[in-house]
Write a protein that holds these residues in place. Structure first.
Motif, PDB file in Angstrom:
ATOM      1  N   THR A 144     -20.259 -76.054  35.933  1.00  0.00           N
ATOM      2  CA  THR A 144     -21.149 -74.936  35.638  1.00  0.00           C
ATOM      3  C   THR A 144     -22.531 -75.218  36.211  1.00  0.00           C
ATOM      4  O   THR A 144     -23.059 -76.319  36.054  1.00  0.00           O
ATOM      5  N   GLN A 145     -23.084 -74.202  36.868  1.00  0.00           N
ATOM      6  CA  GLN A 145     -24.411 -74.300  37.469  1.00  0.00           C
ATOM      7  C   GLN A 145     -25.435 -73.650  36.546  1.00  0.00           C
ATOM      8  O   GLN A 145     -25.243 -72.518  36.095  1.00  0.00           O
ATOM      9  N   ILE A 171     -18.889 -72.261  38.387  1.00  0.00           N
ATOM     10  CA  ILE A 171     -19.356 -71.011  37.795  1.00  0.00           C
ATOM     11  C   ILE A 171     -20.876 -71.025  37.679  1.00  0.00           C
ATOM     12  O   ILE A 171     -21.463 -71.968  37.135  1.00  0.00           O
ATOM     13  N   GLN A 172     -21.512 -69.983  38.206  1.00  0.00           N
ATOM     14  CA  GLN A 172     -22.963 -69.814  38.065  1.00  0.00           C
ATOM     15  C   GLN A 172     -23.243 -69.174  36.712  1.00  0.00           C
ATOM     16  O   GLN A 172     -22.753 -68.080  36.429  1.00  0.00           O
ATOM     17  N   THR A 173     -24.010 -69.843  35.875  1.00  0.00           N
ATOM     18  CA  THR A 173     -24.258 -69.355  34.521  1.00  0.00           C
ATOM     19  C   THR A 173     -25.721 -68.926  34.349  1.00  0.00           C
ATOM     20  O   THR A 173     -26.528 -69.027  35.276  1.00  0.00           O
ATOM     21  N   HIS A 227     -13.149 -77.570  26.978  1.00  0.00           N
ATOM     22  CA  HIS A 227     -12.861 -76.697  28.115  1.00  0.00           C
ATOM     23  C   HIS A 227     -11.849 -77.308  29.080  1.00  0.00           C
ATOM     24  O   HIS A 227     -11.769 -78.535  29.227  1.00  0.00           O
ATOM     25  N   TYR A 233     -13.703 -71.324  29.960  1.00  0.00           N
ATOM     26  CA  TYR A 233     -15.166 -71.255  29.944  1.00  0.00           C
ATOM     27  C   TYR A 233     -15.686 -69.815  29.984  1.00  0.00           C
ATOM     28  O   TYR A 233     -16.567 -69.427  29.204  1.00  0.00           O
ATOM     29  N   TRP A 266     -18.178 -67.949  27.301  1.00  0.00           N
ATOM     30  CA  TRP A 266     -19.498 -67.486  27.742  1.00  0.00           C
ATOM     31  C   TRP A 266     -19.672 -66.009  27.411  1.00  0.00           C
ATOM     32  O   TRP A 266     -20.718 -65.594  26.889  1.00  0.00           O
ATOM     33  N   HIS A 323     -25.429 -71.013  24.542  1.00  0.00           N
ATOM     34  CA  HIS A 323     -25.080 -72.252  25.266  1.00  0.00           C
ATOM     35  C   HIS A 323     -25.375 -73.429  24.332  1.00  0.00           C
ATOM     36  O   HIS A 323     -25.502 -73.236  23.125  1.00  0.00           O
TER      37      HIS A 323
END
Length: 204
Positions: free
Chosen positions: A43-44, A62-64, A38, A11, A15, A145
């Motif tokens: 994912t946040q 994971i903070q996106t 993936h 991921y 990204w 995204h």
């Protein structure tokens, strides 16, 4: 618009590649759809809250920088990243979300599955169970995204979160709704072509 199938990807790597693509593209850069699968990851989105994580596990969180809440990606889920210049197409972000959702609904029609939307809850549902999620980032009228569509995966990690911020939200997948044995790549490519057709019809 180019369709690029990148297969199984980490991921964070994808990204970073999306950000680089968006930051370095110019007015002549061709729009692209990236098909990806993936390894397990939560994912946040930017509006997600820590309490939406209900239990801990060895799956990374994971903070996106995308919109939306928390979701899960894993093997058996088709992810399509939309790297599109909205300004060039003269399509607004709300219209783009509508295009993505309608494309998923039309894909499900090809499998004789009736899907619907939920007010205030982006994504696509079948019998009130979520089959597809979406979250976008807009930067200088360019988006990255995209969407995730559950094809044939282990759905149990969704039990560890409030999917998209909704407590007890049920999730479903294509293989449980039909006897069809289309591969993830076949489903993703069909959806990508429907999406491109919608974008072409709605551009000004």
């Amino acid at each position: 618009m180019r369709i690029i199938n990148l297969g199984r990807q980490d991921y964070l790597n994808i990204w970073e590649r999306m950000k680089i693509f968006t930051n370095t593209r110019d007015k002549n850069t061709q729009d692209e759809l990236w098909i990806v699968e993936h390894s397990p990851v939560f994912t946040q989105g930017i509006s997600s809250k820590p309490e939406y994580v209900l239990s801990s596990s060895n799956i990374p969180i994971i903070q996106t920088d995308r919109g939306g809440q928390i979701t899960y990606h894993g093997p058996g889920q088709a992810v399509i990243y939309c790297l599109i210049d909205l300004k060039r197409l003269e399509i607004g972000i709300k219209k783009m979300i509508e295009i993505i959702e309608n494309s998923i609904i039309d894909l499900l029609k090809t499998y004789a599955i009736k899907a619907h939307l939920k007010s205030g809850a982006p994504g696509v549902y079948v019998n009130n169970a979520k089959i597809a999620a979406l979250g976008l980032k807009v930067k200088q009228s360019k988006i990255y995204h995209g969407l995730s569509f559950n094809v044939d995966m282990d759905l149990s990690p969704f039990m560890q979160i409030n999917p998209c911020g909704y407590q007890g939200l049920k999730v479903t997948q294509l293989c449980d709704l039909t006897g069809n044995s289309d591969t993830l790549n076949t489903v993703a490519e069909k959806l990508s072509l429907i999406l491109i057709n919608y974008v072409t019809r709605n551009r000004h």
